[in-house]
Design an enzyme around this catalytic site. Sequence first.
Site, PDB file in Angstrom:
ATOM      1  N   CYS A 113      61.411  34.243  46.410  1.00 32.47           N
ATOM      2  CA  CYS A 113      62.661  34.896  46.799  1.00 32.47           C
ATOM      3  C   CYS A 113      63.695  34.582  45.725  1.00 32.47           C
ATOM      4  O   CYS A 113      63.429  33.883  44.754  1.00 32.47           O
ATOM      5  CB  CYS A 113      63.148  34.350  48.143  1.00 32.47           C
ATOM      6  SG  CYS A 113      61.938  34.539  49.449  1.00 32.47           S
ATOM      7  N   ARG A 133      62.235  39.548  41.896  1.00 27.39           N
ATOM      8  CA  ARG A 133      61.655  38.396  42.612  1.00 27.39           C
ATOM      9  C   ARG A 133      61.322  38.724  44.058  1.00 27.39           C
ATOM     10  O   ARG A 133      60.656  37.947  44.750  1.00 27.39           O
ATOM     11  CB  ARG A 133      62.620  37.208  42.582  1.00 27.39           C
ATOM     12  CG  ARG A 133      62.883  36.622  41.237  1.00 27.39           C
ATOM     13  CD  ARG A 133      63.901  35.485  41.319  1.00 27.39           C
ATOM     14  NE  ARG A 133      63.365  34.371  42.064  1.00 27.39           N
ATOM     15  CZ  ARG A 133      62.669  33.375  41.512  1.00 27.39           C
ATOM     16  NH1 ARG A 133      62.402  33.406  40.218  1.00 27.39           N
ATOM     17  NH2 ARG A 133      62.202  32.383  42.223  1.00 27.39           N
ATOM     18  N   TRP A 170      61.259  37.814  49.549  1.00 31.64           N
ATOM     19  CA  TRP A 170      59.857  38.249  49.436  1.00 31.64           C
ATOM     20  C   TRP A 170      59.155  37.498  50.551  1.00 31.64           C
ATOM     21  O   TRP A 170      58.873  36.308  50.425  1.00 31.64           O
ATOM     22  CB  TRP A 170      59.277  37.889  48.068  1.00 31.64           C
ATOM     23  CG  TRP A 170      57.878  38.397  47.876  1.00 31.64           C
ATOM     24  CD1 TRP A 170      56.714  37.717  48.095  1.00 31.64           C
ATOM     25  CD2 TRP A 170      57.493  39.709  47.458  1.00 31.64           C
ATOM     26  NE1 TRP A 170      55.634  38.502  47.821  1.00 31.64           N
ATOM     27  CE2 TRP A 170      56.071  39.741  47.443  1.00 31.64           C
ATOM     28  CE3 TRP A 170      58.177  40.845  47.093  1.00 31.64           C
ATOM     29  CZ2 TRP A 170      55.353  40.875  47.063  1.00 31.64           C
ATOM     30  CZ3 TRP A 170      57.459  41.969  46.728  1.00 31.64           C
ATOM     31  CH2 TRP A 170      56.074  41.991  46.716  1.00 31.64           C
ATOM     32  N   ASN A 227      64.478  29.448  49.007  1.00 32.70           N
ATOM     33  CA  ASN A 227      63.301  29.989  48.314  1.00 32.70           C
ATOM     34  C   ASN A 227      62.245  28.902  48.356  1.00 32.70           C
ATOM     35  O   ASN A 227      62.507  27.758  47.992  1.00 32.70           O
ATOM     36  CB  ASN A 227      63.627  30.355  46.863  1.00 32.70           C
ATOM     37  CG  ASN A 227      62.373  30.783  46.103  1.00 32.70           C
ATOM     38  OD1 ASN A 227      61.476  31.374  46.690  1.00 32.70           O
ATOM     39  ND2 ASN A 227      62.294  30.448  44.823  1.00 32.70           N
ATOM     40  N   GLY A 228      61.045  29.235  48.840  1.00 37.64           N
ATOM     41  CA  GLY A 228      59.959  28.253  48.887  1.00 37.64           C
ATOM     42  C   GLY A 228      59.219  28.353  50.208  1.00 37.64           C
ATOM     43  O   GLY A 228      59.317  29.360  50.924  1.00 37.64           O
ATOM     44  N   GLU A 267      36.146  42.045  35.495  1.00 35.46           N
ATOM     45  CA  GLU A 267      37.611  41.934  35.510  1.00 35.46           C
ATOM     46  C   GLU A 267      38.160  41.766  34.096  1.00 35.46           C
ATOM     47  O   GLU A 267      39.171  42.366  33.739  1.00 35.46           O
ATOM     48  CB  GLU A 267      38.051  40.779  36.410  1.00 35.46           C
ATOM     49  CG  GLU A 267      39.537  40.493  36.430  1.00 35.46           C
ATOM     50  CD  GLU A 267      40.395  41.674  36.871  1.00 35.46           C
ATOM     51  OE1 GLU A 267      39.860  42.653  37.406  1.00 35.46           O
ATOM     52  OE2 GLU A 267      41.618  41.622  36.624  1.00 35.46           O
ATOM     53  N   LYS A 272      40.816  44.371  32.422  1.00 33.30           N
ATOM     54  CA  LYS A 272      42.100  43.950  31.826  1.00 33.30           C
ATOM     55  C   LYS A 272      42.236  44.539  30.426  1.00 33.30           C
ATOM     56  O   LYS A 272      43.269  45.076  30.056  1.00 33.30           O
ATOM     57  CB  LYS A 272      42.189  42.422  31.772  1.00 33.30           C
ATOM     58  CG  LYS A 272      42.429  41.767  33.099  1.00 33.30           C
ATOM     59  CD  LYS A 272      43.839  41.869  33.607  1.00 33.30           C
ATOM     60  CE  LYS A 272      44.168  42.984  34.528  1.00 33.30           C
ATOM     61  NZ  LYS A 272      43.469  43.294  35.722  1.00 33.30           N
ATOM     62  N   GLU A 327      42.496  48.566  30.384  1.00 30.85           N
ATOM     63  CA  GLU A 327      43.674  49.221  30.979  1.00 30.85           C
ATOM     64  C   GLU A 327      44.959  48.940  30.205  1.00 30.85           C
ATOM     65  O   GLU A 327      45.938  49.664  30.360  1.00 30.85           O
ATOM     66  CB  GLU A 327      43.839  48.847  32.448  1.00 30.85           C
ATOM     67  CG  GLU A 327      44.187  47.412  32.735  1.00 30.85           C
ATOM     68  CD  GLU A 327      44.428  47.200  34.228  1.00 30.85           C
ATOM     69  OE1 GLU A 327      44.906  48.119  34.911  1.00 30.85           O
ATOM     70  OE2 GLU A 327      44.144  46.090  34.717  1.00 30.85           O
ATOM     71  N   HIS A 375      17.987  46.030  29.866  1.00 25.25           N
ATOM     72  CA  HIS A 375      17.671  47.337  30.493  1.00 25.25           C
ATOM     73  C   HIS A 375      18.556  48.447  29.948  1.00 25.25           C
ATOM     74  O   HIS A 375      18.788  49.440  30.630  1.00 25.25           O
ATOM     75  CB  HIS A 375      17.820  47.208  32.017  1.00 25.25           C
ATOM     76  CG  HIS A 375      16.922  46.166  32.602  1.00 25.25           C
ATOM     77  ND1 HIS A 375      15.564  46.312  32.718  1.00 25.25           N
ATOM     78  CD2 HIS A 375      17.190  44.917  33.037  1.00 25.25           C
ATOM     79  CE1 HIS A 375      15.029  45.207  33.237  1.00 25.25           C
ATOM     80  NE2 HIS A 375      16.008  44.342  33.441  1.00 25.25           N
ATOM     81  N   LYS A 390      51.290  51.160  39.496  1.00 26.64           N
ATOM     82  CA  LYS A 390      51.080  49.828  40.062  1.00 26.64           C
ATOM     83  C   LYS A 390      50.374  49.908  41.410  1.00 26.64           C
ATOM     84  O   LYS A 390      49.586  49.063  41.752  1.00 26.64           O
ATOM     85  CB  LYS A 390      52.413  49.094  40.216  1.00 26.64           C
ATOM     86  CG  LYS A 390      52.287  47.665  40.714  1.00 26.64           C
ATOM     87  CD  LYS A 390      51.433  46.802  39.790  1.00 26.64           C
ATOM     88  CE  LYS A 390      51.108  45.469  40.387  1.00 26.64           C
ATOM     89  NZ  LYS A 390      50.058  44.736  39.649  1.00 26.64           N
TER      90      LYS A 390
END
Length: 609
Positions: free
Chosen positions: A2, A27, A74, A100-101, A482, A486, A489, A505, A604
């Site tokens: 946050c 944030r 958040w 925040n936390g 993955e 990365k 993209e 193969h 996104k």
Amino acid sequence: MCGIVGYIGNKIASEVILDGLKRLEYRGYDSSGIATIEEKNLKISRAVGKIKNLETVIKNEEYSGTAGVGHIRWATHGKPSEENAHPHTDCNKKIVVVHNGIIENYRQLKHELISEGHKFLSETDTEIIVHLIEKHFSGDILSAVKSAVKQLKGAYALGVISLDNPDVLIGVRYDAPLVVGIGDNEYFIASDIPAVLSYTKRFIFLEDGDIVELKRDGYKIFDSKDNICQRKVNTIEWDSLMAEKAGYKHFMLKEIFEQPQTIEDTFRGRIGVEDISDFFDELNINTEIIKNINRISIVACGTSYHAGLIGRFLFESISGLPTETDIGSEFRYRDLIIDNKTLLIAISQSGETADTIAPMREAKKYGAKTLSICNVMGSTITRESDATLYTRCGPEIGVASTKAFTGQLTAIYLLALYFGIVKGKISKEFSVKFIDSLIKIPRDIVNILNKEQEIKTIAKKFFKKSDFLYLGRGLNYPIALEGALKLKEISYIHAEGYPAGEMKHGPIALIDENLPVVCIATEGKVYEKILSNIEEVKAREGIVISIAVEGDELIKAKSDHVIYIPKTEEFLYPILNIIPLQLLAYHIGVLRGCDVDQPRNLAKSVTVE
Ligand code: AGP
């Protein structure tokens, strides 16, 4: 994460705070609020949604106070709503807190405070803080805050004001960032520099345990032992956009470097030293339901799908549950064999991916229990699934998912352990040993991040290549996928992830002296096999870039380049192995002049089929 802003000085506090909250919108942005000390009362406004909704509320109000606090949220505990939006007040509406936390022991403290007659209005962990301060308040807000925070466990950056102490603004920092802005007879507190950089370039970075008392004519800082201390005043020369990225060139790089914190935030308060069973009252899937489940079906897309592939290994190996993992867009058109003994796990950073929402809805028609792993509280997937395990990564701004992926893996580790305990598949010894290694992961990742320059050097050698191959086996096959995703993209290089055993193969025909092959070769039951795959690549002149465990000289002898990572439990290597691959992809993308935060053609969150 946050955002907090606080102000005391001679300007209209609401204007300074609102401006600061807007600059912290990266944030979090599911709700926001502001409180100022006016003539005779506290004025508080809160709004759900983006900061512009709060702005609309405020512009219809008269604000003249010159001290106050504000917050942009958040959500981690309690859905996005006006009741759960900060600031929160005590029973008498004379003390205000923004936070925040994550307070790990909030349930126990809330229970105690309710039994002492405190009335709660929200579902948040934050609200217990202001009632705790109220409990200790006997006229001086500073001493009440000092007493209250001694009872808190977890992470907290706080802003506190009190109607009975109108000339004081308090800031507290413990394991969550808080800076103090130094002006001329005016002072600021903020979660991050961008919030108030337009008012001052002079900042103090509080240390863990610091409490700062700010008045218009000066400030005092008390350290964790309650001694008055001096902290260095830094002059920041960033512009505001640089400041939003905390000085990093891109959000993606900032988010890669946030991972030690976001992983810790995701397991914080959810694991004890012995086991993790007490965390699961957060997850409203009771043990009877878990005992009744005989299989797991995971659906996800993109990076989240790769997390799901690792989940499959872990749910089978640790929890003893047959598991399959499908790409959402494929799953939704299969003839499903699902019933009420199936647990469908939907993994999604945004919680809005159409190709993941649809299969979850489909599975519910067959009676499946649904659990989502998600980073956005109140998103569609979290509202429609029977239960949600939230990652706590804060907003992920870069289109290429990094911290959300390792947050998802952390959540999967917790679930696999929980299911394994409930199903009686794992011993207490295994659970304790695994948890001990998991808790060290943030520190292990810092160790890898310190090798960024080494990885950048490798990127400089290969950024002009047109093709890459990524090889992995077992738990590291999804990491090969993955790592390739990365790279492709954000750099637009054709990169392919492949199970190393499949090379013979077909893909082996691609190997020549121009092809970089990234081999994930950390120790484990298939280590010898990956070694022979590396030899197959070298025998055909391929260029081998290996990821290996520190001290592994064998791999070094067989590779052109090695990136070493710290030793850990075999199950945990994926969450470490992806870090160098994120950095490699990032630096290659930058060297190729690509827009790594917003790559071409990508969004996104893909909310359409
Ligand atoms: C990953 O870097 C991509 N941005 C993309 O594959 C993403 O993981 C996918 O679209 C799924 O998004 P979600 O996690 O929000 O559902």
